[in-house]
Motif scaffolding. Structure first.
Motif, mmCIF file in Angstrom:
data_model
loop_
_atom_site.group_PDB
_atom_site.id
_atom_site.type_symbol
_atom_site.label_atom_id
_atom_site.label_comp_id
_atom_site.label_asym_id
_atom_site.label_seq_id
_atom_site.Cartn_x
_atom_site.Cartn_y
_atom_site.Cartn_z
ATOM 1 N N ASN A 163 4.856 6.088 2.941
ATOM 2 C CA ASN A 163 3.633 6.808 3.314
ATOM 3 C C ASN A 163 3.952 8.027 4.167
ATOM 4 O O ASN A 163 3.389 9.102 3.961
ATOM 5 C CB ASN A 163 2.700 5.897 4.120
ATOM 6 C CG ASN A 163 1.791 5.088 3.225
ATOM 7 O OD1 ASN A 163 1.739 5.318 2.019
ATOM 8 N ND2 ASN A 163 1.075 4.155 3.809
ATOM 9 N N TYR A 167 2.803 11.679 3.024
ATOM 10 C CA TYR A 167 1.735 12.431 3.706
ATOM 11 C C TYR A 167 2.266 13.434 4.735
ATOM 12 O O TYR A 167 1.573 13.786 5.669
ATOM 13 C CB TYR A 167 0.733 11.457 4.341
ATOM 14 C CG TYR A 167 0.049 10.597 3.292
ATOM 15 C CD1 TYR A 167 -0.850 11.169 2.385
ATOM 16 C CD2 TYR A 167 0.323 9.242 3.177
ATOM 17 C CE1 TYR A 167 -1.455 10.401 1.404
ATOM 18 C CE2 TYR A 167 -0.284 8.461 2.197
ATOM 19 C CZ TYR A 167 -1.171 9.054 1.314
ATOM 20 O OH TYR A 167 -1.766 8.297 0.332
ATOM 21 N N ASP A 190 5.577 10.414 12.039
ATOM 22 C CA ASP A 190 5.749 11.572 11.162
ATOM 23 C C ASP A 190 5.019 12.780 11.716
ATOM 24 O O ASP A 190 4.214 12.678 12.634
ATOM 25 C CB ASP A 190 5.282 11.252 9.729
ATOM 26 C CG ASP A 190 3.781 10.980 9.634
ATOM 27 O OD1 ASP A 190 2.981 11.831 10.081
ATOM 28 O OD2 ASP A 190 3.405 9.915 9.108
ATOM 29 N N ARG A 209 -8.679 4.854 0.830
ATOM 30 C CA ARG A 209 -7.832 6.033 0.658
ATOM 31 C C ARG A 209 -8.428 7.162 1.483
ATOM 32 O O ARG A 209 -9.645 7.291 1.574
ATOM 33 C CB ARG A 209 -7.770 6.467 -0.813
ATOM 34 C CG ARG A 209 -7.156 5.416 -1.743
ATOM 35 C CD ARG A 209 -6.305 6.062 -2.809
ATOM 36 N NE ARG A 209 -5.205 6.810 -2.229
ATOM 37 C CZ ARG A 209 -4.722 7.935 -2.736
ATOM 38 N NH1 ARG A 209 -5.260 8.460 -3.796
ATOM 39 N NH2 ARG A 209 -3.720 8.548 -2.153
ATOM 40 N N THR A 221 -2.971 3.809 -4.274
ATOM 41 C CA THR A 221 -3.927 2.769 -4.649
ATOM 42 C C THR A 221 -4.771 2.320 -3.464
ATOM 43 O O THR A 221 -5.763 1.627 -3.635
ATOM 44 C CB THR A 221 -3.181 1.527 -5.164
ATOM 45 O OG1 THR A 221 -2.290 1.081 -4.123
ATOM 46 C CG2 THR A 221 -2.382 1.840 -6.398
HETATM 47 P P1 ADP Z 1 -2.224 4.872 -0.508
HETATM 48 O O1 ADP Z 1 -1.127 5.636 0.154
HETATM 49 O O2 ADP Z 1 -1.809 4.221 -1.768
HETATM 50 O O3 ADP Z 1 -3.490 5.661 -0.647
HETATM 51 P P2 ADP Z 1 -2.197 3.124 1.809
HETATM 52 O O4 ADP Z 1 -2.902 1.833 2.025
HETATM 53 O O5 ADP Z 1 -0.724 3.119 1.937
HETATM 54 O O6 ADP Z 1 -2.646 3.621 0.387
HETATM 55 O O7 ADP Z 1 -2.804 4.185 2.812
HETATM 56 C C1 ADP Z 1 -4.226 4.323 2.892
HETATM 57 C C2 ADP Z 1 -4.583 5.746 3.324
HETATM 58 O O8 ADP Z 1 -4.138 5.949 4.659
HETATM 59 C C3 ADP Z 1 -3.922 6.828 2.505
HETATM 60 O O9 ADP Z 1 -4.698 7.145 1.360
HETATM 61 C C4 ADP Z 1 -3.865 7.981 3.499
HETATM 62 O O10 ADP Z 1 -5.071 8.688 3.517
HETATM 63 C C5 ADP Z 1 -3.716 7.289 4.844
HETATM 64 N N1 ADP Z 1 -2.337 7.281 5.351
HETATM 65 C C6 ADP Z 1 -1.444 6.267 5.281
HETATM 66 N N2 ADP Z 1 -0.282 6.590 5.872
HETATM 67 C C7 ADP Z 1 -0.427 7.857 6.329
HETATM 68 C C8 ADP Z 1 0.423 8.763 7.050
HETATM 69 N N3 ADP Z 1 1.672 8.442 7.418
HETATM 70 N N4 ADP Z 1 -0.097 9.975 7.364
HETATM 71 C C9 ADP Z 1 -1.363 10.315 7.016
HETATM 72 N N5 ADP Z 1 -2.203 9.507 6.336
HETATM 73 C C10 ADP Z 1 -1.752 8.294 6.000
#
Ligand code: ADP
Length: 272
Positions: A163, A167, A190, A209, A221
């Protein structure tokens, strides 16, 4: 008499309300069981054909890859990538189903958690560098043994670091592991797009999401963080996030150092 009659009516009313509440709770539990069974059946039905589809596809690409015309290879590669995405989704759903059904439990074994964490983060270094990002790892050895379920720890670390890479558009990612009292603390920080304050409480919800365009520009997902939280909870720990939009996010996992789990079947000699 009036007093008695009043008390009697109130008691009947309470009993009725109690019975209704129980019936509602049972109906909800039944619905939940049906939902879990439905997910399990659908996922299982999808898993086998997917395996039978992706296996030959990836074998063909590996064997005949360069001999294929560019456009054919491009289409097959795209099909393979999307099929693998679907496979990950199905596997994540199945994992949830087994956690929900209470079938999953963390099997803790003594693990070199710093080495494992560094190795897993290293797996994603190439992807980070391809995206022009720095990935640094600071996981010094611990001064006492730690017990985790290595398969689950792998998913937790890979989900969080993937992630962070996904991101983040400039800068980099810092992965660190240290001891804090009786806990192991993993942080993945990050310099990415960040998470709006209003979305923080929803972050670990299944299928959530991000709504921002930067977040939406990435495939996903909405199951990764929800799964990570379930796996951390199975270790008796917790995962939290802090973030500032446009500046970056930090995810912190805190789990107890733990103890080895008793072998299946429990102790050979029952305690008195
Ligand atoms: P996915 O990445 O498949 O959408 P996750 O459950 O891993 O699903 O994450 C859910 C949401 O959280 C992501 O869609 C994103 O918007 C946010 N997110 C997760 N990790 C980060 C990150 N390191 N920096 C910014 N936003 C993040």
């Amino acid at each position: 008499h009036e007093l008695l009659a009043g008390q009697f009516t109130a008691a009947v009313r309470n009993a009725r309300a109690y019975a209704e509440e129980r019936a509602r709770a049972e109906a909800l539990a039944e619905l939940d069981r049906a939902k879990t069974a439905f997910f399990a059946n659908v996922s299982h039905e999808l898993r086998t054909p997917l395996t039978l589809l992706l296996g030959p596809l990836s074998d063909t690409l590996a064997a005949a890859g360069t001999a294929l015309p560019d456009d054919v290879r491009g289409s097959l590669t795209l099909a393979l990538r999307n099929g693998q995405r679907l496979q990950r989704l199905v596997n994540d759903l199945l994992e949830f189903v087994s956690i929900e059904a209470g079938r999953a439990s963390a099997v803790r074994v003594e693990t070199d958690v710093p080495a494992l964490t560094a190795e897993l983060a290293g797996v994603l270094r190439a992807a980070a560098e391809r995206a022009g990002l720095r990935l640094s790892v600071d996981c010094p050895p611990l001064d006492r043994p730690a017990y985790v379920d290595p398969r689950m720890w792998e998913k937790i670390v890979l989900n969080l670091v993937a992630n962070a890479v996904k991101y983040t558009f400039v800068g980099g990612i810092d992965v660190s592991l240290r001891a804090d009292g009786d806990s192991l603390v993993l942080t993945v920080a990050d310099t990415g797009v960040g998470i709006p304050r209003a979305e923080l409480p929803l972050l670990f919800e299944r299928f959530h999401r991000g709504s921002g365009t930067a977040a939406r520009s990435r495939e996903g997902t909405g199951l990764g963080l929800a799964l990570a939280r379930e796996l951390v909870t199975l270790h008796g720990g917790e995962v939290t996030a802090t973030s500032e939009p446009g500046v970056g996010s930090t995810f912190t996992v805190r789990v107890p150092f733990g103890e080895p789990d008793a072998p299946a079947g429990g102790p050979a000699v029952p305690s008195p």
